[in-house]
Design a protein around this motif. Structure first.
Motif, PDB file in Angstrom:
ATOM      1  N   HIS A 134      30.844  46.368 -32.198  1.00 34.87           N
ATOM      2  CA  HIS A 134      29.402  46.176 -32.853  1.00 34.87           C
ATOM      3  C   HIS A 134      28.663  45.272 -31.929  1.00 34.87           C
ATOM      4  O   HIS A 134      27.532  44.862 -32.033  1.00 34.87           O
ATOM      5  CB  HIS A 134      29.160  46.116 -34.216  1.00 34.87           C
ATOM      6  N   ILE A 135      29.517  44.743 -30.919  1.00 35.80           N
ATOM      7  CA  ILE A 135      28.891  43.458 -30.108  1.00 35.80           C
ATOM      8  C   ILE A 135      27.693  43.822 -29.400  1.00 35.80           C
ATOM      9  O   ILE A 135      26.521  43.256 -29.550  1.00 35.80           O
ATOM     10  CB  ILE A 135      29.814  43.016 -29.147  1.00 35.80           C
ATOM     11  N   ASN A 136      27.554  45.224 -28.723  1.00 32.27           N
ATOM     12  CA  ASN A 136      26.299  45.636 -28.026  1.00 32.27           C
ATOM     13  C   ASN A 136      25.231  45.531 -29.017  1.00 32.27           C
ATOM     14  O   ASN A 136      24.252  45.168 -28.685  1.00 32.27           O
ATOM     15  CB  ASN A 136      26.669  46.890 -27.324  1.00 32.27           C
ATOM     16  N   ASP A 137      25.718  46.217 -30.355  1.00 28.98           N
ATOM     17  CA  ASP A 137      24.286  46.602 -30.964  1.00 28.98           C
ATOM     18  C   ASP A 137      23.933  45.168 -31.515  1.00 28.98           C
ATOM     19  O   ASP A 137      22.662  45.092 -31.539  1.00 28.98           O
ATOM     20  CB  ASP A 137      24.936  47.262 -32.527  1.00 28.98           C
ATOM     21  N   ALA A 138      24.680  44.149 -31.718  1.00 25.66           N
ATOM     22  CA  ALA A 138      24.489  43.095 -32.246  1.00 25.66           C
ATOM     23  C   ALA A 138      23.408  42.356 -31.268  1.00 25.66           C
ATOM     24  O   ALA A 138      22.443  41.666 -31.648  1.00 25.66           O
ATOM     25  CB  ALA A 138      25.608  41.988 -32.576  1.00 25.66           C
ATOM     26  N   ASN A 139      23.861  42.299 -29.915  1.00 30.53           N
ATOM     27  CA  ASN A 139      23.166  41.958 -28.841  1.00 30.53           C
ATOM     28  C   ASN A 139      21.680  42.340 -28.502  1.00 30.53           C
ATOM     29  O   ASN A 139      20.868  41.758 -28.295  1.00 30.53           O
ATOM     30  CB  ASN A 139      24.100  41.980 -27.563  1.00 30.53           C
ATOM     31  N   ILE A 140      21.839  43.662 -28.752  1.00 34.75           N
ATOM     32  CA  ILE A 140      20.471  44.317 -28.817  1.00 34.75           C
ATOM     33  C   ILE A 140      19.591  43.751 -29.826  1.00 34.75           C
ATOM     34  O   ILE A 140      18.062  43.374 -29.576  1.00 34.75           O
ATOM     35  CB  ILE A 140      20.434  45.861 -28.773  1.00 34.75           C
ATOM     36  N   LEU A 141      19.782  43.877 -30.940  1.00 35.47           N
ATOM     37  CA  LEU A 141      19.186  43.195 -32.296  1.00 35.47           C
ATOM     38  C   LEU A 141      18.712  42.096 -31.836  1.00 35.47           C
ATOM     39  O   LEU A 141      17.476  41.600 -32.122  1.00 35.47           O
ATOM     40  CB  LEU A 141      19.797  43.263 -33.304  1.00 35.47           C
ATOM     41  N   ILE A 142      19.845  40.913 -31.415  1.00 37.17           N
ATOM     42  CA  ILE A 142      19.318  39.535 -31.260  1.00 37.17           C
ATOM     43  C   ILE A 142      18.176  39.501 -30.089  1.00 37.17           C
ATOM     44  O   ILE A 142      17.011  38.935 -30.086  1.00 37.17           O
ATOM     45  CB  ILE A 142      20.527  38.951 -30.703  1.00 37.17           C
ATOM     46  N   ASN A 143      18.294  40.308 -29.020  1.00 34.91           N
ATOM     47  CA  ASN A 143      17.266  40.428 -28.040  1.00 34.91           C
ATOM     48  C   ASN A 143      15.855  40.994 -28.241  1.00 34.91           C
ATOM     49  O   ASN A 143      14.925  40.425 -28.205  1.00 34.91           O
ATOM     50  CB  ASN A 143      17.556  41.384 -26.864  1.00 34.91           C
ATOM     51  N   ASN A 144      15.854  41.828 -29.248  1.00 29.96           N
ATOM     52  CA  ASN A 144      14.593  42.505 -30.120  1.00 29.96           C
ATOM     53  C   ASN A 144      13.895  41.322 -30.774  1.00 29.96           C
ATOM     54  O   ASN A 144      12.892  41.124 -30.573  1.00 29.96           O
ATOM     55  CB  ASN A 144      14.986  43.806 -30.856  1.00 29.96           C
ATOM     56  N   ILE A 145      14.727  40.741 -31.533  1.00 27.23           N
ATOM     57  CA  ILE A 145      14.337  39.540 -32.365  1.00 27.23           C
ATOM     58  C   ILE A 145      13.486  38.478 -31.533  1.00 27.23           C
ATOM     59  O   ILE A 145      12.463  38.052 -31.755  1.00 27.23           O
ATOM     60  CB  ILE A 145      15.172  38.961 -33.344  1.00 27.23           C
ATOM     61  N   LEU A 146      14.213  38.086 -30.535  1.00 27.05           N
ATOM     62  CA  LEU A 146      13.767  37.127 -29.512  1.00 27.05           C
ATOM     63  C   LEU A 146      12.502  37.626 -28.762  1.00 27.05           C
ATOM     64  O   LEU A 146      11.501  36.941 -28.496  1.00 27.05           O
ATOM     65  CB  LEU A 146      14.653  36.669 -28.453  1.00 27.05           C
ATOM     66  N   LEU A 147      12.459  39.077 -28.571  1.00 21.16           N
ATOM     67  CA  LEU A 147      11.429  39.558 -27.676  1.00 21.16           C
ATOM     68  C   LEU A 147      10.348  39.600 -28.690  1.00 21.16           C
ATOM     69  O   LEU A 147       9.115  39.101 -28.283  1.00 21.16           O
ATOM     70  CB  LEU A 147      11.766  41.077 -27.395  1.00 21.16           C
ATOM     71  N   ASN A 148      10.445  39.755 -29.915  1.00 22.15           N
ATOM     72  CA  ASN A 148       9.355  39.707 -30.704  1.00 22.15           C
ATOM     73  C   ASN A 148       8.744  38.316 -30.867  1.00 22.15           C
ATOM     74  O   ASN A 148       7.624  38.135 -30.961  1.00 22.15           O
ATOM     75  CB  ASN A 148       9.823  40.084 -32.282  1.00 22.15           C
ATOM     76  N   GLU A 149       9.630  37.377 -30.921  1.00 25.45           N
ATOM     77  CA  GLU A 149       9.323  35.726 -30.950  1.00 25.45           C
ATOM     78  C   GLU A 149       8.309  35.648 -29.534  1.00 25.45           C
ATOM     79  O   GLU A 149       7.217  35.213 -29.725  1.00 25.45           O
ATOM     80  CB  GLU A 149      10.294  35.009 -31.076  1.00 25.45           C
ATOM     81  N   ILE A 150       8.531  36.346 -28.399  1.00 34.23           N
ATOM     82  CA  ILE A 150       8.103  35.925 -27.199  1.00 34.23           C
ATOM     83  C   ILE A 150       6.857  36.556 -27.296  1.00 34.23           C
ATOM     84  O   ILE A 150       5.762  36.099 -27.013  1.00 34.23           O
ATOM     85  CB  ILE A 150       8.996  36.451 -26.088  1.00 34.23           C
ATOM     86  N   MET A 151       6.816  37.728 -27.564  1.00 31.97           N
ATOM     87  CA  MET A 151       5.559  38.489 -27.467  1.00 31.97           C
ATOM     88  C   MET A 151       4.567  38.179 -28.881  1.00 31.97           C
ATOM     89  O   MET A 151       3.609  38.870 -28.922  1.00 31.97           O
ATOM     90  CB  MET A 151       5.811  40.156 -27.790  1.00 31.97           C
ATOM     91  N   GLY A 152       5.131  37.418 -29.703  1.00 36.48           N
ATOM     92  CA  GLY A 152       4.205  36.835 -30.863  1.00 36.48           C
ATOM     93  C   GLY A 152       4.069  37.946 -31.864  1.00 36.48           C
ATOM     94  O   GLY A 152       2.718  38.092 -32.436  1.00 36.48           O
ATOM     95  N   VAL A 153       5.065  38.489 -32.447  1.00 39.56           N
ATOM     96  CA  VAL A 153       5.117  39.284 -33.441  1.00 39.56           C
ATOM     97  C   VAL A 153       4.910  38.372 -34.714  1.00 39.56           C
ATOM     98  O   VAL A 153       5.718  37.838 -34.925  1.00 39.56           O
ATOM     99  CB  VAL A 153       6.106  40.340 -33.786  1.00 39.56           C
ATOM    100  N   ASP A 154       3.648  38.225 -35.364  1.00 34.06           N
ATOM    101  CA  ASP A 154       3.338  37.434 -36.337  1.00 34.06           C
ATOM    102  C   ASP A 154       2.300  38.036 -37.160  1.00 34.06           C
ATOM    103  O   ASP A 154       1.914  39.124 -37.105  1.00 34.06           O
ATOM    104  CB  ASP A 154       3.268  36.194 -35.844  1.00 34.06           C
TER     105      ASP A 154
END
Ligand code: GTP
Ligand code: MG
Length: 480
Positions: A134-154
Motif C-alpha cells: 500500500h506504499i503507493n496508495d499512501a504516497n498518493i494520499l500524502i501528495n493529495n493532502i500536500l497539494l490541497n495545502e498548497i492550493m489552499g483548500v480551506d
C-alpha cells in the motif's frame, strides 16, 4: 535393473538410456565402460547430446516456470546438471520473495486502520512498512493532502463551493441545500477544514448558510447548539429557528402591464439575493411605523398590495422575524402608497420590486445571449413598464450593491457586470433623459462591515465599482 541394462544395452534406445541416467539408475560412465563395446559410438553420441541439450532445455523450462517445484525437479533429474547452482539460487530467491510477499500482505490490516485523511498517520505507515503493497496508495494520499495545502483548500474554498451551488439556476432549492450539506460534511470528514474554522466562517458571514442547512447540520450532530452560541449567535435566534417557522412565501402576482398610480416611481435594481426586498421591507415598515412619516396608506388597488402589506409586517420593531423567500423569477411587484408627512402633505409613491434574475435577462439581452421563455416574459413586463406603456410619472432608480458579493458569480459573472448591464439597458430605454429625477446607489448587507464610516464605503465603491459609478455619473449628466 542396472545389470539388465548393461547386459542388453543394444536393445535400449538412446532416449530410454538417457531417462535411466537422469533417474540415477545408471551412469554414462557405466554404460561406456561396462558394456563390452555393445554401447556403440553412434548411440553414445546420441545419449551424450541428449544429456547435454536436455540439461539446458530442462533448466530453461524450470527457469521460465520459476517455481520451487520446477527447480527441484531439475535438481533431481540432473544430479550432475550444469545449472544446479543456478537452480539452488532460484529456489532460495523464490523462498525470499514468498516470504516478503507474505510480510507485505500482513500489512493489509495495518493499512485498513490508517486514517487516510491524516497526513501524520499516513507518513507513519510509510515509515513502518516500507515494503507494504500500500506504499503507493499512501504516497498518493500524502501528495493529495500536500497539494490541497498548497492550493489552499480551506475555508475559502468551501465558501466558494457553497456559493456555486447557491447561484446555480439549474438546481432546485432542495438540491442546493443537499449539495451544500454534502460538501460541508465532506470537507470536515476529510479534514480539509477544521470544525473551528468552519464555525468561524459562519460567524464571519451569518448569511452563508440558510436556516434549513444549519438545522440539518445540528440534527445530524455535525455542529451543536453550543457551537452556535459559542460563535455569538443569540439564543433567541436559535429558538426561533427551531420553532418551525417557514420563510414567508408569496403567491405569483398578476402580470404587470404598467404602473397604475400617479406617483413617484422608485425602482430597485440589483443581482439576485442582494437584499432588495429586505431593504424595501425595512423602508416600508419605517414608513408605516408613524415615527418618520405621519402615516402611510397602502393603495389597495396596487397589483402588489398583498405583497406590500406582508413585507411591512416582516420587520417588527425589536423582534426576531423570518424573512421571505427570494422573489420568484418572473415576479414584478408594484406597491403604491401615499406617505403623509408631519405637515400633512401627501406624497404618492410607487415602489417596484423585481427579481434579481431580471438583471441577468437585461445582461443577456445586451449580450445577445439566448433566453428562456421565462426570461422573455420578464423582459416583456419590463418593456411594458419602462418603454411601451411608460407613465409620465417622475422616476427614481436605486441601484443595489451587495457589500462583499464580489466573489459570488452568476453564470461565471460578478455583480459588477450585471450592474453595468442593467445600466446600459435602462439607458437605452431613454428613461434617464426624460423622466428620471434621481439615481442612488444603495449598499446592502453593510452590517458585514465591522467599523462603518462614509470613507470605508466610498473606498469600497472606488475599489470595486468605479467604472459602474462613472457610468451612473454620466447618466446623471444626461438627466440634467
Ligand atoms: N447580513 C445581511 N443580510 C441580508 C440583509 N438583507 C438581506 N440579507 C440576506 O440576503 C437574503 C436575500 O435578500 P432579499 O431581500 O430576498 O434579496 P433580493 O435582492 O430581493 O433577492 P431576489 O428577490 O432573489 O432578487 C436574505 O434572505 C437575507 O439572508 C442585510 O441587510 N444584512
Ligand atoms: Mg426580492
Amino acid at each position: 535393473m542396472k545389470e539388465r541394462i548393461l547386459d542388453n544395452v543394444a536393445e535400449y534406445s538412446a532416449q530410454q538410456l538417457v531417462k535411466y541416467i537422469q533417474d540415477g539408475v545408471i551412469s554414462l560412465d557405466e554404460l561406456i565402460n561396462e558394456t563390452d563395446g555393445f554401447f556403440d559410438a553412434s548411440k553414445r553420441k546420441e545419449v551424450e547430446d541428449f544429456l547435454k541439450n536436455g540439461d539446458d532445455n530442462a533448466w530453461n523450462e524450470a527457469y521460465a516456470l520459476r517455481t520451487i517445484d520446477a527447480a527441484k525437479q531439475y535438481l533431481n533429474t540432473y544430479p550432475n546438471g550444469k545449472h544446479r547452482n543456478e537452480a539452488r539460487d532460484l529456489i532460495s530467491n523464490i523462498k525470499e520473495e514468498n516470504e516478503s510477499n507474505y510480510l507485505k500482505s500482513t500489512t493489509d490490516d495495518a493499512w485498513t486502520c490508517v486514517d487516510k485523511n491524516d497526513i501524520d498517520e499516513l507518513r507513519n505507515f510509510v515509515k513502518k512498512y516500507p515494503d507494504s503493497n500500500h506504499i503507493n496508495d499512501a504516497n498518493i494520499l500524502i501528495n493529495n493532502i500536500l497539494l490541497n495545502e498548497i492550493m489552499g483548500v480551506d475555508a475559502e474554498t468551501l465558501v466558494s463551493q457553497i456559493r456555486q451551488f447557491q447561484t446555480d439556476i439549474s438546481l432546485t432549492p432542495a438540491q442546493k441545500d443537499n449539495n451544500i450539506l454534502d460538501t460541508i460534511e465532506r470537507f470536515l470528514k476529510e479534514k480539509k477544514i477544521t470544525k473551528e474554522d468552519f464555525l468561524n466562517t459562519i460567524r464571519d458571514d451569518h448569511n452563508l448558510l440558510n436556516a434549513s442547512v444549519v438545522k440539518t447540520l445540528i440534527n445530524k450532530g455535525v455542529i451543536t447548539h453550543a457551537d452556535l452560541i459559542g460563535i455569538g449567535i443569540d439564543k433567541l435566534f436559535i429558538r426561533k429557528m427551531f420553532n418551525g417557522d417557514c420563510a414567508q412565501s408569496f403567491n405569483m402576482p398578476e402580470k404587470l402591464d404598467k404602473i397604475h398610480k400617479q406617483s413617484t416611481e422608485i425602482y430597485f435594481w440589483g443581482i439576485p439575493s442582494s437584499g432588495k426586498s429586505c431593504a424595501l421591507g425595512a423602508i416600508l415598515s419605517v414608513a408605516a411605523c408613524g415615527r418618520v412619516a405621519k402615516s402611510m396608506d397602502p393603495d389597495t388597488g396596487s397589483q402588489g398590495y398583498g405583497y406590500m402589506t406582508k413585507l411591512i409586517n416582516l420587520f417588527k420593531n425589536g423582534q426576531i422575524g423570518t424573512l421571505m423567500e427570494g422573489t420568484s423569477v418572473d415576479s414584478f411587484y408594484e406597491m403604491g402608497f401615499d406617505l403623509v408627512d408631519k405637515e400633512d402633505k401627501i406624497h404618492p409613491i410607487t415602489c417596484i420590486d423585481m427579481a434579481g434574475e431580471l438583471m441577468r435577462c437585461m445582461y443577456k439581452a445586451n449580450a445577445g445571449d439566448s433566453m428562456s421563455d421565462t426570461d422573455e416574459i420578464m423582459l416583456d413586463t419590463l418593456t411594458n413598464v419602462l418603454i411601451d406603456n411608460r407613465s409620465i410619472n417622475r422616476k427614481m432608480h436605486i441601484f443595489v450593491i451587495e457589500y462583499g458579493a464580489e466573489d459570488r458569480l452568476y453564470e461565471g459573472l460578478p455583480q459588477r457586470v450585471y450592474l453595468d448591464g442593467a445600466l446600459s439597458y435602462i439607458k437605452n430605454t431613454g428613461i434617464f433623459k426624460k423622466d428620471t429625477d434621481a439615481i442612488y446607489i444603495m449598499i446592502t448587507k453593510a452590517d458585514k462591515v465591522k467599523e462603518q464610516s462614509k470613507e470605508i464605503f466610498s473606498n469600497y465603491i472606488n475599489k470595486n465599482y468605479l467604472g459602474f459609478y462613472n457610468g451612473l455619473a454620466k447618466s446623471v449628466r444626461i438627466m440634467k
